[in-house]
Design an enzyme around this catalytic site. Structure first.
Site, PDB file in Angstrom:
ATOM      1  CG  ASP A 194      -1.982   0.997   1.230  1.00 11.16           C
ATOM      2  OD1 ASP A 194      -2.807   0.940   0.311  1.00 11.16           O
ATOM      3  OD2 ASP A 194      -2.009   1.853   2.132  1.00 11.16           O
ATOM      4  CD  GLU A 247      -1.991   2.539  -3.694  1.00  8.92           C
ATOM      5  OE1 GLU A 247      -3.020   3.125  -4.008  1.00  8.92           O
ATOM      6  OE2 GLU A 247      -1.578   2.486  -2.522  1.00  8.92           O
TER       7      GLU A 247
HETATM    8  C1  GLC Z   1      -4.129   3.114  -0.777  1.00  3.03           C
HETATM    9  C2  GLC Z   1      -5.325   2.201  -0.824  1.00  3.03           C
HETATM   10  C3  GLC Z   1      -6.525   2.973  -0.373  1.00  3.03           C
HETATM   11  C4  GLC Z   1      -6.288   3.436   1.054  1.00  3.03           C
HETATM   12  C5  GLC Z   1      -5.001   4.230   1.162  1.00  3.03           C
HETATM   13  C6  GLC Z   1      -4.583   4.390   2.594  1.00  3.03           C
HETATM   14  O1  GLC Z   1      -4.219   4.143  -1.692  1.00  3.03           O
HETATM   15  O2  GLC Z   1      -5.473   1.642  -2.099  1.00  3.03           O
HETATM   16  O3  GLC Z   1      -7.700   2.224  -0.453  1.00  3.03           O
HETATM   17  O4  GLC Z   1      -7.359   4.226   1.463  1.00  3.03           O
HETATM   18  O5  GLC Z   1      -3.929   3.600   0.519  1.00  3.03           O
HETATM   19  O6  GLC Z   1      -4.195   3.163   3.132  1.00  3.03           O
END
Ligand code: GLC
Length: 516
Positions: A194, A247
């Site tokens: 994440d 991500e």
């Molecule tokens: C990422 C996740 C999202 C979440 C954020 C904070 O962007 O994909 O869903 O709210 O991180 O953890």
């Protein structure tokens, strides 16, 4: 390259709360997923990525973790997880977990200890004194990135219930290495990380000078690469060809390429394509740019068009007039039939590309975004933190419709689901599409089947129309028509087409694959 499985894998993203419920509480669970593993195998994906399912108070539905080495009892706890993992592996499906290292839940014992004044625990977070917030940073969900705890402020890049860790403290780094090992030891095949670009902030926490879209002081700091390198070593140390999927939201493709250096992340989502509107030139440039700049580092591309944070593809591509909202969650008038048609075309284009593909649950059924959720039902913190300017992400998280009728369209034995399903959901139900010729589900199944035989690098096929994107890989040609006119090609019957057209023709707003 060494031919790792993850280089061309197709992973199905499971937002567990909304996949399938077996205990009748209106929230999806691990047993619901386990009972549908054959469904995923029949669809033809290679694995699944589970959004966070750790114990969590739910300020951000699991992205606020209170225990990193357990599974929330509401989902079935660790025993249910172990059963799922074993049954997935028995079907040759890989399982990826989601790790949230930037922040935890305010209920995490470390943060609780910090609030109680434990000096060592306080050093694991970012506390600052003062009458006013220490700087002008904003939370990604809207509002200030600082909240008050006693006389002090703590940093939270997201919701106030998600305090950011202080990654400059070696205890934090050591903790996450243990967490990684915990899940790898348990048998998972990979980890989605994440906001993998956010762990470090500028050491001095200075003001964000011009309030541009992207706060370069709060993310994408050079120190993060050392952490990812260490994690890669840990993953590789298992000798099981494990993957780490980042991500990573960074402004430019060459920034992203840095995360994909040979000793860093095996994979990182290529969001550049997800951000493109339905436009041939934009798609061509994005795909070309990715292949040139990412592939040049030796990495493969990780394509995706949808996830639990963005409006569903049907509604993004079906947007016929725009009112407001960010590119990932645009609002305006949506022509759903057109959106379904374009989403089918986009999915086929995506599945023909070299690299791996991540699909989001419901895409295989052509599910639109639920734009008409009642305001009082909305739960995403973005909704309130943005002062209701941004609807947030609830509309892509509504529990799946499995059947055309029945309580909660087959999602649960209960009528009540944690987010309400709209009356029109049954039209997009999954099960009636299985085996129905021409359905969006069958299109996915067949495309995934053909994809297994697609190989080789992408070679563009020059097209004499600007609204056409065409390329070949080996003996397969993929042609996508973005505009409203059919397009003639020198080949006969397509192997597969997202919309019917006569031989040698690709229909408007469609993709067709030909054996050439
Ligand atoms: C990422 C996740 C999202 C979440 C954020 C904070 O962007 O994909 O869903 O709210 O991180 O953890």
């Amino acid at each position: 390259m060494n031919g790792s499985w993850w280089q061309d894998t197709v992973v199905y993203q499971v937002y567990l709360r909304s996949f399938a419920d077996t205990d009748g509480d209106g929230v999806g669970d691990l047993e619901g997923l386990r009972l549908r593993l054959d469904y995923l195998r029949d669809l033809g994906v290679d694995g699944l990525w589970l959004n966070p399912i750790y114990p969590s108070p739910g300020a951000d539905h699991g992205y606020d973790v209170s225990d990193y080495t357990d599974i929330d009892a509401r989902y079935g706890g660790l025993p249910a997880f172990d059963r799922l993992l074993a049954d997935a592996h028995a079907r040759d499906l890989r399982v990826l977990m989601d790790l949230v290292p930037n922040h935890c839940s305010a209920a995490h014992p470390w943060f609780q200890a910090a609030l109680a004044g434990d000096p060592a625990a306080r050093e694991r977070f970012i506390f600052r004194p003062g009458a006013r917030p220490p700087n002008n940073w904003r939370s990604a969900f809207g509002g200030p990135a600082w909240s008050k705890a006693g006389d002090e402020w703590y940093l939270h890049s997201f919701d106030a219930g998600q305090p950011d860790f202080n990654w400059r403290n070696p205890e934090v780094a050591a903790y996450f290495e243990e967490v990684l090992r915990f899940w790898f030891d348990r048998g998972v095949d990979g980890i989605r990380i994440d906001v993998a670009h956010m762990m470090f902030k500028h050491a001095d926490l200075p003001d964000w000078p011009d309030h541009a879209e992207y706060n370069i002081l709060a993310q994408n700091q050079p120190e993060v690469h050392d952490v990812l390198r260490r994690w890669r070593k840990i993953a590789d140390g298992y000798g099981r060809d494990l993957t780490l999927v980042g991500e990573v939201w960074v402004p430019a493709i060459d920034d992203l390429a840095l995360y994909l250096r040979p000793d860093e992340l095996p994979q990182a989502f290529y969001f550049d394509l997800l951000l493109c509107p339905w436009d041939a030139a934009r798609f061509r440039a994005s795909i070309g740019g990715g292949l040139e700049q990412i592939a040049a580092t030796g990495a493969t591309l990780t394509w995706t068009l949808a996830n639990h944070d963005v409006h569903r593809t049907v509604s993004r591509y079906g947007l016929v007039s725009y009112t407001d909202g960010p590119p990932t969650r645009p609002r305006g008038t949506v022509d759903v039939a057109l959106g379904v048609r374009r989403a089918r075309a986009a999915m086929m284009l995506l599945l023909a590309l070299p690299g791996s593909v991540y699909l989001y649950q419901g895409e295989e059924a052509g599910l639109p975004e639920v734009l008409d959720l009642p305001d009082e039902a909305r739960q995403d913190p973005t909704w309130l933190r943005s002062g209701t300017a941004d609807y947030g992400r609830d509309g892509c998280r509504v529990p799946l419709p499995w059947t055309a009728s029945g309580p909660s369209f087959g999602f649960s034995s209960s009528e009540r689901t944690w987010l309400p399903q709209p009356d029109w959901f049954g039209e997009f139900a999954i099960e009636p599409q299985i085996g129905r010729p021409g359905s969006t589900w069958e299109l996915h199944r067949r495309a995934l089947e053909i994809r297994r035989g697609i190989g080789g690098p992408l070679e563009w096929i020059p097209a004499d129309r600007r609204d056409v994107v065409a390329f070949r890989r080996g003996d397969l040609a993929s042609v996508t028509v973005f505009g409203d006119e059919p397009y003639a090609v020198p080949w006969g019957e397509p192997l597969l087409a997202s919309a019917d057209a006569g031989p040698g023709t690709v229909a408007p707003s469609s993709t067709a694959w030909f054996r050439v």
